[in-house]
Design an enzyme around this catalytic site. Structure first.
Site, short mmCIF file in Angstrom:
data_model
loop_
_atom_site.label_atom_id
_atom_site.label_comp_id
_atom_site.label_asym_id
_atom_site.label_seq_id
_atom_site.Cartn_x
_atom_site.Cartn_y
_atom_site.Cartn_z
N HIS A 161 0.83 -1.15 -0.09
CA HIS A 161 0.08 -0.15 0.04
C HIS A 161 0.70 1.35 0.05
O HIS A 161 2.24 1.31 0.51
CB HIS A 161 -0.87 -0.01 1.26
CG HIS A 161 -1.89 0.97 1.28
ND1 HIS A 161 -1.76 2.31 1.72
CD2 HIS A 161 -3.23 0.89 1.14
CE1 HIS A 161 -2.90 3.03 1.79
NE2 HIS A 161 -3.71 2.06 1.42
N ASP A 215 3.10 -4.61 8.08
CA ASP A 215 1.86 -3.71 7.81
C ASP A 215 0.89 -4.70 8.07
O ASP A 215 0.57 -5.43 7.18
CB ASP A 215 1.94 -3.18 6.53
CG ASP A 215 0.56 -2.28 6.28
OD1 ASP A 215 -0.26 -2.33 7.06
OD2 ASP A 215 0.61 -1.65 5.30
N GLN A 238 -4.49 -5.22 7.17
CA GLN A 238 -5.45 -6.17 6.59
C GLN A 238 -5.36 -7.37 7.15
O GLN A 238 -6.08 -8.31 6.73
CB GLN A 238 -5.29 -6.32 4.98
CG GLN A 238 -5.57 -4.78 4.14
CD GLN A 238 -6.66 -4.59 4.58
OE1 GLN A 238 -7.72 -5.27 4.86
NE2 GLN A 238 -6.90 -3.43 4.07
N LYS A 275 -10.53 -0.95 10.72
CA LYS A 275 -10.78 -1.80 10.02
C LYS A 275 -11.22 -3.18 10.71
O LYS A 275 -11.23 -4.13 10.37
CB LYS A 275 -9.52 -2.18 8.82
CG LYS A 275 -9.23 -1.13 8.09
CD LYS A 275 -7.97 -1.47 7.28
CE LYS A 275 -7.17 -0.35 6.48
NZ LYS A 275 -8.04 0.32 5.13
N CYS A 315 -4.68 2.41 -3.65
CA CYS A 315 -3.56 3.05 -2.96
C CYS A 315 -2.30 1.97 -3.17
O CYS A 315 -1.65 1.79 -2.26
CB CYS A 315 -3.76 3.37 -1.51
SG CYS A 315 -5.06 4.43 -1.26
N1 PMP Z 1 -1.68 -0.82 4.73
C1 PMP Z 1 -2.56 -1.27 4.01
C2 PMP Z 1 -2.30 -2.79 3.54
C3 PMP Z 1 -3.98 -0.98 4.03
O1 PMP Z 1 -4.80 -1.78 3.42
C4 PMP Z 1 -4.37 0.32 4.50
C5 PMP Z 1 -5.79 0.85 4.34
N2 PMP Z 1 -6.33 0.74 3.04
C6 PMP Z 1 -3.28 1.06 4.82
C7 PMP Z 1 -2.05 0.63 5.10
C8 PMP Z 1 -3.61 2.51 5.71
O2 PMP Z 1 -4.29 2.60 6.72
P1 PMP Z 1 -4.77 3.67 7.12
O3 PMP Z 1 -5.70 4.47 6.04
O4 PMP Z 1 -6.06 3.22 8.31
O5 PMP Z 1 -3.68 4.58 8.03
#
Ligand code: PMP
Length: 403
Positions: free
Chosen positions: A120, A197, A200, A223, A361
């Site tokens: 991401h 990270d 997910q 999430k 993203c």
């Molecule tokens: N890493 C991953 C794998 C994600 O899916 C996301 C959210 N889509 C993020 C980071 C960023 O999370 P946040 O927007 O809650 O900071």
């Protein structure tokens, strides 16, 4: 597990969108929140709103106790050794920025960071920002056709200049569950720390940071059926101790003069300013919810929905799924023929089905897959087979309209 009973705990699932019952399949972006969490937020605003740590008065003490209760709940949730290793942030993004800016301040010209092609943007851009002070090289782990990491290539990327390996536990596009324990052991054999990270993974899988032996693990409350505005950084104490503060301000100091400031002990050294204490306190109710339903039950239910929906999608001519690893979480990214993902997403929305479209993203991954974007359906504990059927029926209708 009684899914109908669980659904009853989520008021939003009763609403309609565009005159049809909502089928919410955008859980990877954010999951919905049960009434007990929402009620707790209201209760706290009505009863316990006082700034944490600063006051001697009872209300402030209560608010502080609630926040620290959540810290201990999170510590248990990820099996960290101590509550001091749990830092509250605004989300996964801020947690990665914290580690990149603070731990990364020691990186020098020519140092190398290993990322994967499925990251991401939140696990790419913070590392690139370090180039303001050092000429950092980013090395990228590739994937195979199923969307699994090339582990031989990963091993081959380590050298004497490698200073960090950062990778997702679960891909937000492919759903692939990466072998993060093995990846951590490989990095450690080269003396390289790792950041995982877990944005997910934390809503779906059991996480044990001591078993993984990772150095940093990050995730977001929103999430995980929890409030927005709250994230977690787990960090190994020995590393957090030696890292400089990320932001300066109130709460994070011991003593301030204009000449010199000494910093607070962990975890407060990394929590400058007033934290989102109401949402942090209410996050513990989301962890209670997950605990009550049980992560094993959540995983099994979502696996069933993933297999069921994947089989139905595979019957659709011209449909291609991105991410077909045997070990994947309940995320399905796909395209159909030359139809633009946005057109499909818009028609599905007209039919009451909420899916995500676009690059998610993860633009480098889109470039690797050779597509501008995908449609993405993702499941949570409250989704049902009936909803999967409604999604497939809506998709078939949308396709008929577009062809
Ligand atoms: N890493 C991953 C794998 C994600 O899916 C996301 C959210 N889509 C993020 C980071 C960023 O999370 P946040 O927007 O809650 O900071």
């Amino acid at each position: 597990m009684d899914v109908e009973k669980i659904r009853g705990e989520f008021p939003i699932l009763g609403r309609e969108v565009n005159g049809r019952p909502l089928v919410y399949l955008d859980n990877t972006a954010t999951s919905q929140t049960p009434a007990e969490v929402v009620d707790e937020i209201v209760r706290l605003y009505e009863n316990t709103k006082a700034n944490v740590h600063r006051g001697v008065h009872s209300l402030s003490q209560e608010a502080t106790d609630l926040q620290e209760h959540t810290r201990r709940r999170v510590q248990e949730f990820v099996n960290a050794a101590e509550p001091e290793e749990i830092i509250f942030t605004r989300g996964t993004t801020e947690a990665i920025n914290l580690v990149a800016a603070s731990y990364g301040s020691r990186f020098r010209d020519g140092d190398e960071i290993i990322l994967t092609v499925m990251e991401h943007h939140a696990n790419i851009v913070p590392w690139q920002l370090l180039r303001r002070h050092a000429d950092i090289k980013i090395r990228v782990v590739e994937i195979n056709e199923r969307g699994e990491l090339d582990m031989d290539q990963y091993r081959s990327l380590f050298n004497g200049r490698t200073v960090m390996a950062a990778f997702c536990h679960v891909s937000n596009v492919l759903g692939t569950v990466n072998p993060v324990k093995e990846m951590t052991a490989i990095a450690h054999s080269h003396g390289v720390p790792v950041l995982i990270d877990g944005a997910q993974a934390s809503p779906h899988l059991r996480i044990d940071v001591r078993d993984l032996d990772c150095d940093f693990y990050v995730f977001s409350s929103h999430k995980m059926y929890g409030p927005t505005g709250v994230g977690v950084l787990y960090g190994r104490r020995s590393l957090l101790e030696e890292m400089p503060p990320y932001q300066g301000g109130g709460e994070m100091i011991k003593h301030v003069t204009f000449a010199h400031t000494t910093y607070a002990d962990l975890p407060f050294k990394f929590e400058a300013g007033t934290p989102d204490f109401i949402d942090i306190a209410a996050f513990s109710k989301a962890l209670d919810f997950i605990g009550r339903v049980g992560l094993d039950n959540i995983e099994a239910h979502e696996r069933e929905l993933l297999d069921y929906t994947t089989a139905k999608l595979e019957e659709i001519e011209g449909l291609k799924i991105y991410g077909t690893a045997p070990h994947k979480s309940a995320v399905i990214s796909f395209n159909v023929g030359n139809i633009h993902n946005y057109d499909l997403g818009m028609l599905l929305d007209r039919l009451g089905v909420a899916v995500r479209t676009g690059h998610h993203c993860a633009q480098p991954l889109m470039q690797r897959l050779g597509v501008p974007g995908t449609v993405r359906a993702s499941f949570a504990v409250y989704n049902t087979r009936e909803e999967a059927d409604a999604f497939i029926a809506a998709l078939r209708r949308a396709l008929a309209l577009l062809s």
